[in-house]
Motif scaffolding. Sequence first.
Motif, short mmCIF file in Angstrom:
data_model
loop_
_atom_site.label_atom_id
_atom_site.label_comp_id
_atom_site.label_asym_id
_atom_site.label_seq_id
_atom_site.Cartn_x
_atom_site.Cartn_y
_atom_site.Cartn_z
N UNK A 30 46.85 24.80 44.70
CA UNK A 30 45.45 24.39 44.51
C UNK A 30 45.32 22.87 44.49
N UNK A 31 46.25 22.20 43.79
CA UNK A 31 46.21 20.74 43.75
C UNK A 31 46.32 20.15 45.15
N UNK A 32 47.18 20.75 45.99
CA UNK A 32 47.32 20.26 47.36
C UNK A 32 46.04 20.44 48.16
N UNK A 33 45.24 21.45 47.78
CA UNK A 33 43.95 21.69 48.44
C UNK A 33 42.84 20.80 47.87
N UNK A 34 43.20 19.92 46.94
CA UNK A 34 42.20 19.04 46.35
C UNK A 34 41.39 19.67 45.24
N UNK A 35 41.89 20.77 44.70
CA UNK A 35 41.20 21.47 43.60
C UNK A 35 41.87 21.07 42.30
N UNK A 36 41.14 20.30 41.48
CA UNK A 36 41.75 19.77 40.25
C UNK A 36 41.49 20.68 39.05
N UNK A 37 41.97 20.25 37.90
CA UNK A 37 41.89 21.07 36.69
C UNK A 37 40.46 21.29 36.24
N UNK A 38 39.61 20.28 36.37
CA UNK A 38 38.20 20.45 36.00
C UNK A 38 37.55 21.54 36.85
N UNK A 39 37.83 21.52 38.13
CA UNK A 39 37.30 22.52 39.07
C UNK A 39 37.79 23.90 38.65
N UNK A 40 39.10 24.01 38.39
CA UNK A 40 39.70 25.30 38.03
C UNK A 40 39.07 25.86 36.76
N UNK A 41 38.88 25.01 35.77
CA UNK A 41 38.30 25.47 34.49
C UNK A 41 36.81 25.78 34.64
N UNK A 42 36.11 24.99 35.43
CA UNK A 42 34.67 25.21 35.60
C UNK A 42 34.38 26.57 36.20
N UNK A 43 35.20 27.00 37.16
CA UNK A 43 34.95 28.25 37.86
C UNK A 43 35.95 29.35 37.49
N UNK A 44 36.78 29.08 36.49
CA UNK A 44 37.68 30.06 35.89
C UNK A 44 38.61 30.71 36.93
N UNK A 45 39.18 29.88 37.79
CA UNK A 45 40.14 30.38 38.75
C UNK A 45 41.37 30.91 38.01
N UNK A 46 42.08 31.85 38.63
CA UNK A 46 43.23 32.44 37.96
C UNK A 46 44.34 32.81 38.92
N UNK A 47 45.34 33.49 38.35
CA UNK A 47 46.46 33.97 39.17
C UNK A 47 46.88 35.34 38.67
N UNK A 48 46.87 36.33 39.57
CA UNK A 48 47.30 37.68 39.22
C UNK A 48 48.82 37.76 39.41
N UNK A 49 49.56 38.13 38.38
CA UNK A 49 51.03 38.04 38.42
C UNK A 49 51.67 39.10 39.30
N UNK A 50 52.96 38.84 39.62
CA UNK A 50 53.71 39.79 40.42
C UNK A 50 54.25 40.96 39.58
N UNK A 51 54.41 40.74 38.28
CA UNK A 51 54.96 41.79 37.42
C UNK A 51 53.99 42.96 37.32
N UNK A 52 54.43 44.16 37.73
CA UNK A 52 53.54 45.34 37.70
C UNK A 52 53.11 45.69 36.27
N UNK A 53 51.87 46.14 36.15
CA UNK A 53 51.39 46.68 34.88
C UNK A 53 50.96 45.66 33.85
N UNK A 54 50.93 44.38 34.20
CA UNK A 54 50.55 43.35 33.21
C UNK A 54 49.13 43.58 32.71
N UNK A 55 48.19 43.73 33.63
CA UNK A 55 46.80 43.94 33.24
C UNK A 55 46.63 45.29 32.55
N UNK A 56 47.28 46.31 33.07
CA UNK A 56 47.14 47.66 32.52
C UNK A 56 47.58 47.70 31.06
#
Length: 584
Positions: free
Chosen positions: A141-167
């Motif tokens: 995201x940083x390489x795309x010019x998306x900074x921390x303020x942007x990430x927090x403002x729009x609540x961007x996230x990352x869904x993990x590779x480990x199965x069942x985390x959300x469940x």
Amino acid sequence: MALYTKESLDLLRERIDLREVLSSHIDLKRAGASYKALCPFHEEKTPSFVMQSGDTHYHCFGCGAHGDAIAFLMNHQKMTFVDAVDSLGERFGVVLKKEEGSGEPRGASRILLKEALELATRLYHTLLLHTKEGHVALEYLYRRGIDLDFIRAFRLGYAPSMPGTLLKLAKGEGITEEVLLSSGLISERRRDFFSERITFPVTDPFGAVIAFSARKIREETFGGKYINTPETPLFKKSHTLFGLSHSRSTIAKERKALIVEGQIDALRLIHNGINFTVAAQGTAFGDGHVKLLTDLGVSRVLLATDGDKAGKSAAVKIGHLFQKKGIDVSIVPIPKGSDPDSLIQRQGKEAFLALIDKAEEYLPFLVRYHSENLDPSVPAQKNELINVLSKQIRSWEEPVMIHESLRKIAQLTSVPESVVGVGATPQPAFLKRFGRVDKQEVDPDRILETDLLRWLILQGEERLGKIVELNVAPDLFRHPICKRIFECLSNEEGPSDLIALGSVLEKEDEQKLLSEIVQKKVNIDKAEEGLVEVIHRLLIRKWMEEREAIKAKIQSGTCSDEEVLRLAKAFDEIKKSQPTVVMP
């Protein structure tokens, strides 16, 4: 059949705090036993918008705006009745249960689905910011010019590779697999739907998360570059505009919208203060998206599509959808090879605003677009060009828009107006029962009957209800939806207020009429006078219809002499007995 159970509505009614609802949108200030504010429905410098402490209604003594929490959300936030009720249910913690047989699909409630999606948003956001795996996505995201303020403002996230985390987390919060499945967070095989992807929350027009769009950052991740939540009870791609929750207030206030193609484009512009921007959600722009904006009163649309051939094609198609509705469209000249996101990153906000100032009207843009394939200097190709343009314009819905656009096309292509068909379709020389004002049909029966219903819904005095009871019966109504609303209100076991009434009216045209009724301003100081006047007009209308019906029968030539005498006597009796309003 009501949409919601009586118990649900009773609990909601009991918990609604009108002051809390109003305070979220306007600056209420205490003034003795009441609260005052500058009215949000008209311009003023001295507060005339008043709510008595503990009351369930507000009133503006300047413009006549009057209503309860539902009416306020429908008028000020442009919500539908169902959206307004759902919003209040969420705010005051009431799970609105559906009636059996209400026609609603069975399954998890909308509130539970939103709770699951909100939980996922918080989880994904935390994992992006605070885990090793998430930091890889952060670097992308940083390489795309998306900074921390942007990430927090729009609540961007990352869904993990480990199965069942959300469940696992959801189960700990009491959220079932059925809810996760219904909200599109897990697949039929109970796997995390967005695993190994950066997530972008998709919100409804009022800010609640209803879906996700997600991008993979590794080629080996299964699936396409972008994936979206499948359609759910909350999320319909054809009726969702990305960024609308951030831009809605400005769009409604300024009556203009800026449309871009990409979600990052929309977020970038909004983050830079150009907060009247939206994008379609993972699908081509369609009529459902147009309706979302026209319902907010949009009268001008700016299109900032990518500066390539596909972007120009998209601008032609989207512009057509709005122009056919009579809405002015202009095209922002994005340079070739650029998009709004990259342009702002390279040149800044001011450069983009300068392009908006240079936006080109839709018709000149349309002529240039088609002229790339049809050379106007070649007679046969110019003939085809004129046919293509005039055919498109004639498919539009507004007569004045069609007429003036054809004239403009004639000017732009240097042909006589008669060649493009200006004046070839004359307008009717007369109007019958209906007229048109400001693009809406005018039905005198509908206007009269909605005036009565407005007093009936908004009145809180027993005396006004008694006046209606003594004078008004269902046979006074000509408009079927108005008659249905009256019958609902007149039924002893029927709805007692706007919340209950809206629940009974399930059809879209019924909800639309209800919305129109609550939007019109009233003078509560003259409530009885206004009610009596409209009842009298309804009675006179019926009286005149009865007279005309008898006269028509007499003049039909189908009656015997005895029948004519009997009808003439009845006509005289009706003529002498002009109706008056019976008062309690």
